[in-house]
Design an enzyme around this catalytic site. Structure first.
Site, short mmCIF file in Angstrom:
data_model
loop_
_atom_site.label_atom_id
_atom_site.label_comp_id
_atom_site.label_asym_id
_atom_site.label_seq_id
_atom_site.Cartn_x
_atom_site.Cartn_y
_atom_site.Cartn_z
N THR A 40 8.47 -28.47 -13.79
CA THR A 40 9.06 -29.65 -13.16
C THR A 40 8.03 -30.40 -12.32
O THR A 40 8.10 -31.61 -12.17
CB THR A 40 10.26 -29.22 -12.29
OG1 THR A 40 11.24 -28.65 -13.15
CG2 THR A 40 10.89 -30.39 -11.55
N TYR A 53 15.74 -34.74 -16.73
CA TYR A 53 14.30 -34.94 -16.79
C TYR A 53 13.69 -34.02 -17.82
O TYR A 53 14.35 -33.10 -18.32
CB TYR A 53 13.66 -34.70 -15.42
CG TYR A 53 13.65 -33.25 -15.00
CD1 TYR A 53 14.78 -32.65 -14.44
CD2 TYR A 53 12.51 -32.47 -15.18
CE1 TYR A 53 14.77 -31.32 -14.06
CE2 TYR A 53 12.50 -31.13 -14.81
CZ TYR A 53 13.63 -30.57 -14.25
OH TYR A 53 13.62 -29.25 -13.90
N SER A 86 8.76 -23.71 -17.92
CA SER A 86 8.40 -22.28 -17.86
C SER A 86 9.49 -21.38 -18.43
O SER A 86 9.30 -20.18 -18.58
CB SER A 86 8.02 -21.87 -16.44
OG SER A 86 9.15 -21.78 -15.63
N THR A 119 9.17 -23.46 -12.15
CA THR A 119 9.70 -22.49 -11.18
C THR A 119 10.59 -21.42 -11.82
O THR A 119 10.82 -20.38 -11.21
CB THR A 119 10.50 -23.22 -10.07
OG1 THR A 119 11.61 -23.88 -10.66
CG2 THR A 119 9.63 -24.20 -9.31
N ASP A 120 11.08 -21.67 -13.03
CA ASP A 120 12.05 -20.73 -13.61
C ASP A 120 11.48 -19.32 -13.78
O ASP A 120 12.18 -18.33 -13.53
CB ASP A 120 12.53 -21.23 -14.98
CG ASP A 120 13.49 -22.41 -14.88
OD1 ASP A 120 13.87 -22.77 -13.75
OD2 ASP A 120 13.84 -22.98 -15.93
N1 ASP Z 1 12.74 -25.50 -16.00
C1 ASP Z 1 11.65 -25.85 -15.10
C2 ASP Z 1 10.50 -24.91 -15.38
O1 ASP Z 1 10.54 -23.79 -15.00
C3 ASP Z 1 12.11 -25.76 -13.70
C4 ASP Z 1 11.03 -26.04 -12.66
O2 ASP Z 1 9.85 -26.09 -12.89
O3 ASP Z 1 11.45 -26.20 -11.48
O4 ASP Z 1 9.57 -25.30 -15.96
#
Ligand code: ASP
Length: 356
Positions: A40, A53, A86, A119-120
């Site tokens: 993200t 997004y 991720s 973040t995932d």
């Molecule tokens: N789905 C995203 C990821 O992990 C969420 C994020 O980055 O906050 O790439």
């Protein structure tokens, strides 16, 4: 695609994306190598107030260029390793990323590494790196909860603080660190706790490693567990990692998913147990059978915090299981994958869960 506020500074002398070097600061400033993987933090939405997004849209140059005064902290070189959400992180990218981090840190011209990541699965990648990175130099991971062009995007602040931590000599020897929302976490302890809020990352059992505000850092507790530089795991010759599946326990749990995991080739199983790593009698029986056949079984918990100790309601000695201690199911899976590259003996694996 929407452009980000500050423009990236590209120099002809720099093959990758560079900041700082052009201003002739190279002699005084520390050198940070940024490896970008998507997430993200590199995400784009149709407008600043949109909700939906796409992760991993902007490249490393755009991300670095959006952070004011980054070139006053360090000479920065940027490199794109992947550009994915991720949720799509996998063993192959972990191995590639770990090899790249080790190689870059071996260079005398690198003082620290910063990795941008979704973040995932940040908690898994960071723990994996902390177990296989051979250097004591700082390795810092950052992400963001809001896309790069969102209202109050948190990525630039996290990047700035991440670089500040990566150039802090006191970050040396602490293993991989995760920096978001003004907080520094040890990879081993940190977990994502909230779907969308910027304070989602927490070190629930122990508390954070420190805090960082506008690049000013306070450190709290030292890291007391074995890290990659003192450890036995190596990505050097690995083409892949052993398959380990996580199985979520619940009321009425059957043995079906356990049997399916094993028949699909799982060499290890982590159970996200109810409470203190518990599960139904049929599940226990299937797991005990699996352990007898050489599958390494780790009991963790589906709860957010707490420690799963040996031989509480389940007799691990008798069944040949491993207790996860402080490691949640996602992190237990990472350690078990690496453990299985060294041994299949549950007693030796248990020792690793106590040390790392
Ligand atoms: N789905 C995203 C990821 O992990 C969420 C994020 O980055 O906050 O790439």
């Amino acid at each position: 695609m929407a452009s980000l506020r500050h423009r990236v500074l590209l120099t002809a002398a720099c093959a990758a994306v560079c900041l700082g070097a052009a201003a002739g600061q190279a002699a005084e400033l520390p050198r940070v190598h940024v490896l970008a993987t998507g997430g993200t933090i590199a995400g784009v939405q149709a407008s600043a107030t949109d909700y939906s997004y796409k992760s991993g849209a902007y490249d490393v140059g755009a991300l670095l260029g959006a952070v004011p005064d980054l070139d006053k902290l360090a000479v920065i070189k940027g490199e794109q390793v992947a550009n994915i959400g991720s949720q799509d992180m996998n063993d192959a990218i972990w191995l590639k990323l770990a090899r790249r981090v080790n190689a870059v840190l071996e260079e005398s011209g690198t003082d620290g590494v910063l990795i941008t990541h979704g973040t995932d699965t940040l908690e898994e990648t960071s723990y994996f790196l902390s177990l296989v990175i051979r250097s004591e130099k700082p390795v810092v991971m950052v992400g963001a909860m809001r896309p790069a062009n969102a209202l109050s995007a948190d990525g630039p602040g996290n990047l700035y603080n991440g670089v500040a931590v990566a150039v802090d000599p006191r970050a040396t020897g602490r293993g991989t660190l995760v920096v978001l929302n003004d907080t520094i976490h040890y990879a081993r302890n940190v977990t994502k706790t909230d779907t969308t809020s910027v304070q989602t990352f927490q070190s629930l059992n122990r508390g954070p490693a420190g805090v960082v505000h506008a690049g000013r850092i306070e450190w709290f507790e030292p890291m007391d567990r074995k890290l990659g530089n003192a450890g036995e795991f190596s990505v050097g010759t690995l083409d892949d990692l052993p398959r380990v599946d996580v199985i979520y326990a619940h009321a009425g749990m059957s043995a079906d998913l356990i049997d399916a995991a094993i028949s699909n080739g799982a060499k290890g199983l982590v159970v996200a147990g109810v409470g203190d790593g518990n599960m139904t009698a049929p599940a226990l029986e299937a797991l005990a059978k699996a352990a007898k056949r050489g599958v390494v079984v780790v009991r963790s918990t589906r709860l957010a915090a707490g420690i799963v100790r040996r031989n509480s309601e389940v007799n691990d000695d008798e069944k040949g299981f491993v207790a996860s201690g402080e490691l949640n199911p996602a992190k237990s899976r990472v350690l078990l994958q690496l453990a299985l590259t060294r041994t299949k003996d549950p007693v030796a694996v248990q020792k690793m869960f106590q040390e790392y």
